[in-house]
Design an enzyme around this catalytic site. Structure first.
Site, PDB file in Angstrom:
ATOM      1  N   GLU A 165      -1.462  -1.533  -4.656  1.00  0.00           N
ATOM      2  CA  GLU A 165      -2.688  -0.754  -4.828  1.00  0.00           C
ATOM      3  C   GLU A 165      -2.461   0.340  -5.866  1.00  0.00           C
ATOM      4  O   GLU A 165      -1.439   1.017  -5.853  1.00  0.00           O
ATOM      5  CB  GLU A 165      -3.120  -0.144  -3.492  1.00  0.00           C
ATOM      6  CG  GLU A 165      -4.529   0.383  -3.512  1.00  0.00           C
ATOM      7  CD  GLU A 165      -5.021   0.747  -2.131  1.00  0.00           C
ATOM      8  OE1 GLU A 165      -5.834  -0.010  -1.580  1.00  0.00           O
ATOM      9  OE2 GLU A 165      -4.579   1.784  -1.610  1.00  0.00           O
ATOM     10  N   ASP A 181       0.880  -1.169   0.000  1.00  0.00           N
ATOM     11  CA  ASP A 181       0.000   0.000   0.000  1.00  0.00           C
ATOM     12  C   ASP A 181       0.917   1.218   0.000  1.00  0.00           C
ATOM     13  O   ASP A 181       1.407   1.631   1.056  1.00  0.00           O
ATOM     14  CB  ASP A 181      -0.906  -0.006   1.230  1.00  0.00           C
ATOM     15  CG  ASP A 181      -1.806   1.214   1.290  1.00  0.00           C
ATOM     16  OD1 ASP A 181      -2.240   1.700   0.229  1.00  0.00           O
ATOM     17  OD2 ASP A 181      -2.084   1.701   2.413  1.00  0.00           O
ATOM     18  N   ASP A 228      -2.202   0.986   7.271  1.00  0.00           N
ATOM     19  CA  ASP A 228      -1.440   0.783   6.028  1.00  0.00           C
ATOM     20  C   ASP A 228      -1.038  -0.686   5.869  1.00  0.00           C
ATOM     21  O   ASP A 228      -1.056  -1.233   4.760  1.00  0.00           O
ATOM     22  CB  ASP A 228      -0.178   1.657   6.015  1.00  0.00           C
ATOM     23  CG  ASP A 228      -0.509   3.122   6.161  1.00  0.00           C
ATOM     24  OD1 ASP A 228      -0.963   3.722   5.184  1.00  0.00           O
ATOM     25  OD2 ASP A 228      -0.333   3.653   7.271  1.00  0.00           O
TER      26      ASP A 228
END
Length: 184
Positions: free
Chosen positions: A67, A7, A140
């Site tokens: 992501e 992420d 996160d």
């Protein structure tokens, strides 16, 4: 199969590594790479890249899931996020690992079942899916684990692709044109 999820972020980049046998998923490691607020932006990117490179060499994943950017209100923030994604992808490519990208909505839909789920919902589902005692923190890390789980859920079950290929080959080179022609 081992999947490493990322992420990306310039201030904090989440990471998570999951091992799966196709039906059960197990946490290998997760956390967040934090950069100093006083560091220059290039220094932050260097920290992200070097730490991810080290983690990838330790975990030896079969794939990296990252992501994707979906939208940003502030163009400057989007550019910084793009740079962080770039160094994360570079670390994966340098490690010789294939990279897959998923939008936040795809990740949430895969993990929670709803593409607009809130962060606490994602954390709770990751806790349940991985059989953890408590939800991963910071968020996160949970997001990175969710990206890894999304990739696992996006892969066809083992043997299905081989069965389809053999079915098509068994039809004397004709491609299947309808589900009615499928024979296991």
């Amino acid at each position: 199969m081992i999947i490493f999820g990322i992420d990306p972020g310039s201030e904090r980049t989440g990471y998570g590594c999951v091992r799966t046998d196709g039906s059960r998923h197990h946490l290998i490691t997760c956390g967040a790479i934090k950069t100093k607020a006083s560091s220059t932006f290039p220094e932050k990117l260097l920290v992200i890249h070097s730490r991810l490179s080290t983690l990838l060499s330790e975990c030896r994943p079969d794939a990296v899931a990252i992501e994707n950017i979906f939208h940003a209100v502030n163009a400057r923030s989007a550019l910084k996020l793009g740079h962080a994604r770039g160094v994360a992808m570079l670390a994966a490519v340098e490690a010789g690992v294939e990279v897959f990208e998923y939008t936040p909505a795809e990740v949430k839909r895969s993990v929670v079942g709803y593409g607009r789920a809130e962060k606490p919902q994602v954390q709770q589902m990751i806790k349940l899916i991985l059989g953890l005692a408590e939800a991963p923190s910071p968020h996160d890390a949970a997001d990175a684990l969710a990206v890894a789980v999304c990739h696992i859920h996006s892969q066809p079950p083992r043997g299905v692709s081989r069965a389809l290929a053999s079915t098509v080959a068994g039809r004397k080179g004709k491609a299947a044109t309808s589900w009615r022609h499928y024979r296991p």
